[in-house]
Design an enzyme around this catalytic site. Structure first.
Site, PDB file in Angstrom:
ATOM      1  N   CYS A   1       3.088   1.732   2.992  1.00  0.00           N
ATOM      2  CA  CYS A   1       4.395   1.064   2.956  1.00  0.00           C
ATOM      3  C   CYS A   1       5.418   1.969   2.285  1.00  0.00           C
ATOM      4  O   CYS A   1       6.564   2.092   2.737  1.00  0.00           O
ATOM      5  CB  CYS A   1       4.296  -0.251   2.180  1.00  0.00           C
ATOM      6  SG  CYS A   1       3.167  -1.479   2.889  1.00  0.00           S
TER       7      CYS A   1
ATOM      8  N   CYS B   1      42.283 -13.542 -14.880  1.00  0.00           N
ATOM      9  CA  CYS B   1      41.569 -12.483 -15.587  1.00  0.00           C
ATOM     10  C   CYS B   1      40.114 -12.425 -15.121  1.00  0.00           C
ATOM     11  O   CYS B   1      39.547 -11.348 -14.869  1.00  0.00           O
ATOM     12  CB  CYS B   1      41.617 -12.719 -17.095  1.00  0.00           C
ATOM     13  SG  CYS B   1      43.264 -12.733 -17.808  1.00  0.00           S
TER      14      CYS B   1
ATOM     15  N   ASP C   1      16.365  30.113 -28.921  1.00  0.00           N
ATOM     16  CA  ASP C   1      15.292  30.112 -27.919  1.00  0.00           C
ATOM     17  C   ASP C   1      15.705  29.411 -26.636  1.00  0.00           C
ATOM     18  O   ASP C   1      15.009  29.523 -25.622  1.00  0.00           O
ATOM     19  CB  ASP C   1      14.041  29.419 -28.469  1.00  0.00           C
ATOM     20  CG  ASP C   1      13.448  30.146 -29.664  1.00  0.00           C
ATOM     21  OD1 ASP C   1      13.489  31.382 -29.665  1.00  0.00           O
ATOM     22  OD2 ASP C   1      12.963  29.466 -30.589  1.00  0.00           O
TER      23      ASP C   1
ATOM     24  N   CYS D   1      42.714 -16.292 -18.671  1.00  0.00           N
ATOM     25  CA  CYS D   1      42.867 -17.290 -17.617  1.00  0.00           C
ATOM     26  C   CYS D   1      41.934 -16.964 -16.458  1.00  0.00           C
ATOM     27  O   CYS D   1      41.221 -15.964 -16.469  1.00  0.00           O
ATOM     28  CB  CYS D   1      44.314 -17.331 -17.121  1.00  0.00           C
ATOM     29  SG  CYS D   1      44.844 -15.770 -16.372  1.00  0.00           S
TER      30      CYS D   1
ATOM     31  N   CYS E   1       0.848  -1.187   0.000  1.00  0.00           N
ATOM     32  CA  CYS E   1       0.000   0.000   0.000  1.00  0.00           C
ATOM     33  C   CYS E   1       0.886   1.240   0.000  1.00  0.00           C
ATOM     34  O   CYS E   1       2.108   1.149   0.163  1.00  0.00           O
ATOM     35  CB  CYS E   1      -0.935   0.028   1.218  1.00  0.00           C
ATOM     36  SG  CYS E   1      -0.058   0.229   2.793  1.00  0.00           S
TER      37      CYS E   1
ATOM     38  N   ASP F   1      11.521  26.946 -30.647  1.00  0.00           N
ATOM     39  CA  ASP F   1      12.007  25.754 -31.353  1.00  0.00           C
ATOM     40  C   ASP F   1      13.459  25.836 -31.781  1.00  0.00           C
ATOM     41  O   ASP F   1      13.995  24.857 -32.296  1.00  0.00           O
ATOM     42  CB  ASP F   1      11.140  25.484 -32.588  1.00  0.00           C
ATOM     43  CG  ASP F   1      11.478  26.413 -33.745  1.00  0.00           C
ATOM     44  OD1 ASP F   1      11.853  27.576 -33.471  1.00  0.00           O
ATOM     45  OD2 ASP F   1      11.372  25.988 -34.902  1.00  0.00           O
TER      46      ASP F   1
ATOM     47  N   ASP G   1       8.016  32.470 -29.611  1.00  0.00           N
ATOM     48  CA  ASP G   1       8.945  32.901 -30.643  1.00  0.00           C
ATOM     49  C   ASP G   1       8.139  33.009 -31.934  1.00  0.00           C
ATOM     50  O   ASP G   1       7.065  32.422 -32.051  1.00  0.00           O
ATOM     51  CB  ASP G   1      10.067  31.868 -30.776  1.00  0.00           C
ATOM     52  CG  ASP G   1      10.983  32.166 -31.938  1.00  0.00           C
ATOM     53  OD1 ASP G   1      11.444  33.313 -32.042  1.00  0.00           O
ATOM     54  OD2 ASP G   1      11.227  31.253 -32.739  1.00  0.00           O
TER      55      ASP G   1
END
Length: 806
Positions: A31, A99, A702, A96, A28, A698, A507
């Site tokens: 919690c 590694c 701007d 190996c 809920c 855009d 704009d």
């Protein structure tokens, strides 16, 4: 074709870092509030937000503070768990076992890694992460620091989609299990309902006490097990939650009734029906709540499922069907009619119409041909196209959209933070109220059975869960609806601010107008050679992104002019550009730019839709442009006025051009001849005066104004930097979406407030009625369950929202 190439969120503060955990075991919103408080109290934690519907914990950590391991320990200590995210990486250079050991140690050193398994054959690492904010690059860099090369075996977006599907399937299984428990509870509680109906009819019918015990006990033990387990976890963590109220209330009713039965008390003193029906009805509410909660997160899952599983890659031997995860940037893929496009790319062969409706909300198919950009997940139409891949995995537009939507859905409103603080003390306060109710009834001569019934009703009816669900369910649903209609909202602060906006700034070029001007005239002055001057001017403009620059370059190419290399290029925002071509200094800009360069351009200023070309400090030509008004601009301004919002236009063009466009759009206030810094200052002044300002733009110029405004809105046809500066991204270049964005944000905010109002009113009214004995425990349980269901259902009404067509 519209392109949105970068929707990433800006960089974090270097002094902090963000962690994102997937939390399981929450039942809920109470919690979530308890876990949020637990995480927020850890040393080194700046802030913590736990979202119950999304099952996530977003934590801001000081760079030198608490680690993710402590977050995981604290989460588990609070009675919940962290679901790890597993990723696989291919490694080159291991030879190996040493590694392998070195790579495993390096991976385990990363804060947020739960487990790392490295295999020599095949050379592969499987990494399980608690912190889902860790990027693939961080893993790859750590492996590289040990001298090995690594890359994701499956791209992160694909892996997340698969894991989300698995978690959704698990949620469906859990939902089915809850449904079976509800059915069991209803069957065992049915005789109690018959008893209550008989009593209401005056029949005085009572089930034998041993039968009542036999019916209620399985409901308590089997159906109610999750409530008692959750309450026990909360008790061990030193706190309480909604399940605590259910467990205490039903245990009291069952225990008191068992004592009454064994001591041969009368049937009126038994509350077996209360215990059984409270658990059954609360479980029914949980089932309805979980079912609705899953629908609230459908938007993100639908986006993630849009990418196809395979792609048709083109190589020297022809077409090869491969998994979409193996597609790399630079690959060529073929897309047949009706197929989904596997990855972002650029069309390099064929032509077709593609359906972007699920990504951008664009209802009309968009025609694409060679050179146009396409988005992964879009549906190809009747033609066959070949695409050169430009982005895959988490760098794709689809993945970035998902990231933006999830980031926004995971936010938390300011009022919800207040609610969280109230919920934190709510359960203890209710338990105290329940004890006081019992004491008051006994003190003033009440019957013990009545006192117990009232105390149980108080404990059961109080529901902090509804308060906790009020914001996140509305937020998740509203953001998902907006995304489906092509509106991406970055965060909850944007949604809250939308309701207070009283000024929208536009704009001109590319926003009020189409932003696709065309050259209508190129007139040299002083007898200069037209094509030579055009070649010089276009050679400079080819380096600019301004719409007028692109129009002039297209015009020159159509005239057969060959562009040349330009050096020493300078862009003066709001004025124009300059460069050196073939040793000659060329300026292309407005009259103000030439005046600042002390070039005589008197009489060439025109109406603002005109540029002037100057060569070696002498005016050489004028260029006239025409730019159509964007469809719907005037209607948008009218709708804003109806909402009581003032529309203002700011532009770098001159007074006459600005006045012409403003008049056609119905904008009463405009300011012309502004540089980007002037637009930013104008917005700052209006904000300082108390206005709440939204900016719609855009272009690159701007970006500062978009960042300065209270809410920045970037058009879908705009530049990347504009979108990075924006709070809202409109994925289609339709200006009408501005009103749609405000409408969906305001409706979501209204739903949040409606939910909180009814949740608060419910508790304010219900608790006194329960304390005064007007509600039985069974009725209290039903009311408590329905309060959460009503909040979630009210939020889901947002899914019905549709944009209003003009």
């Amino acid at each position: 074709m519209n392109e949105i190439r970068d929707l990433s969120v800006g960089p974090e503060d270097a002094s902090t870092r963000n962690a994102r955990l997937r939390v399981t075991g929450m039942h809920c919103a109470g919690c979530a509030a308890r876990l949020q408080r637990t995480l927020g109290e850890l040393e080194g934690v700046r802030s913590a937000d736990v979202n119950y519907p999304l099952e996530t914990a977003s934590v801001e950590l000081a760079a030198d503070g608490a680690g993710v391991a402590r977050l995981v320990d604290a989460t588990r200590g609070a009675g919940y768990d962290v679901a790890g995210e597993t990723r696989v990486y291919d490694i080159e250079g291991m030879h190996c076992a040493s590694c392998v050991s070195a790579v495993e140690k390096a991976l385990m050193s990363i804060d947020g890694v739960l487990e790392a398994n490295v295999s020599l054959t095949p050379q592969r690492a499987s990494v399980t992460l608690a912190d889902r904010a860790i990027g693939d690059n961080a893993i790859v860099d750590v492996i590289a620091s040990r001298g090995y090369h690594a890359r994701p075996h499956l791209d992160r977006f694909a892996l997340r989609a698969e894991q989300e599907r698995e978690m959704r399937e698990q949620a469906e299984r859990d939902l089915a299990r809850t449904r079976r428990l509800v059915l069991l509870g209803l069957v065992l509680s049915a005789p109690f309902v018959a008893q209550m109906v008989g009593m209401a009819a005056g029949a005085g019918m009572f089930l034998p006490p041993w039968l009542q015990f036999g019916l209620a006990a399985p409901v308590m033990v089997v159906v109610g097990a999750r409530f008692f387990a959750s309450a026990w976890r909360a008790l061990r963590a030193g706190s309480a939650n909604m399940d605590t109220l259910v467990a205490v209330g039903t245990s009291a009713a069952f225990g008191y009734s068992t004592y009454g039965w064994l001591s041969e008390a009368g049937p009126h003193a038994l509350y077996f029906e209360g215990a059984a029906m409270v658990i059954t009805l609360v479980m029914l509410g949980k089932w309805l709540e979980e079912r609705a909660k899953g629908k609230a997160t459908d938007a993100v899952m639908a986006l993630m499922e849009m990418r196809p599983e395979t792609a048709r890659r083109i190589d020297e031997d022809g077409d090869e069907t491969v998994s979409v995860e193996s597609v790399q940037v630079g690959d060529r893929i073929r897309v047949l009619p009706g197929e989904r496009i596997p990855a972002d790319g650029e069309v390099d062969g064929g032509a077709s119409d593609i359906d972007l409706s699920m990504i951008s909300g664009e209802s009309v198919p968009v025609t694409v041909e060679s050179g146009d950009s396409v988005t992964g997940g879009a549906i190809n139409g009747a033609g066959t196209i070949t695409v050169r891949v430009t982005a895959v995995g988490e760098d794709s537009q689809l993945a970035r959209i998902v990231q933006l939507v999830e980031t926004a859905q995971g936010g938390k409103a300011g009022i919800q933070r207040v609610v969280d603080r109230i919920s934190a003390v709510f359960v203890p306060a209710v338990l105290i109220t329940s004890v006081l109710t019992f004491s008051a009834w006994m003190l003033f001569g009440g019957v013990a059975a009545t006192a117990v019934g009232a105390a149980i009703a108080v404990a059961v009816i109080a529901c902090p869960c509804a308060l906790g669900l009020a914001t996140p369910t509305a937020l998740v649903t509203g953001m998902g609806v907006a995304a489906r209609h092509g509106i991406l909202i970055r965060d909850i602060a944007t949604l809250e601010g939308a309701a207070r906006v009283n000024t929208v700034v536009f704009d001109k070029t590319g926003t009020i107008t189409e932003g696709r001007p065309r050259v209508t005239a190129f007139e040299p002055g002083g007898g200069g050679d037209r094509l030579s001057i055009l070649a010089l001017a276009a050679s400079v403009q080819q380096y600019s992104e301004h719409p007028y620059a692109r129009a002039l370059v297209d015009y020159a190419r159509a005239a057969g002019v060959e562009l040349r290399e330009a050096v020493d290029f300078h862009n003066t925002p709001g004025r124009g550009v300059s460069a050196v071509v073939d040793g000659r200094r060329v300026l292309v800009g407005n009259a103000a730019m030439l005046a600042e360069a002390n070039i005589d351009a008197q009489g060439l200023g025109g109406d603002g839709t005109r540029s002037i070309v100057a060569i070696d400090d002498h005016a050489a030509a004028i260029v006239d442009f025409a730019d159509e008004m964007r469809k719907g601009a005037a209607e948008l301004v009218r709708k804003l006025k109806d909402l009581g919002v003032t529309a203002v236009m700011l532009t770098g063009d001159n007074e006459q051009a600005a006045a012409n466009v403003a008049a056609r759009a119905g904008i009463d206030e405009f300011h012309a001849g502004l540089r980007p810094a002037d637009k930013t200052r104008w917005i700052a002044v209006r904000r300082a005066a108390g206005d709440v300002v939204a900016m719609v733009g855009d272009g690159i110029n701007d970006a500062p104004a978009l960042a300065e405004a209270d809410i920045g809105i970037a058009m879908g046809s705009g530049t990347d930097i504009a979108k990075l500066s924006a709070d809202v991204i409109l994925m289609r270049p339709e200006i009408e979406l501005v009103v749609d964005a405000f409408e969906v944000m305001r409706r979501t905010r209204r739903k949040i407030r409606e939910n909180l109002f009814w949740a608060f009113i419910y508790n304010v009214v219900a608790i006194p009625f329960a304390a005064l004995g007007y509600l039985t425990p069974a009725v209290a349980g039903a009311a408590m369950a329905m309060s959460s269901v009503s909040v979630v259902s009210n939020s889901l009404l947002l899914r019905r929202w549709r944009r209003r067509e003009a």
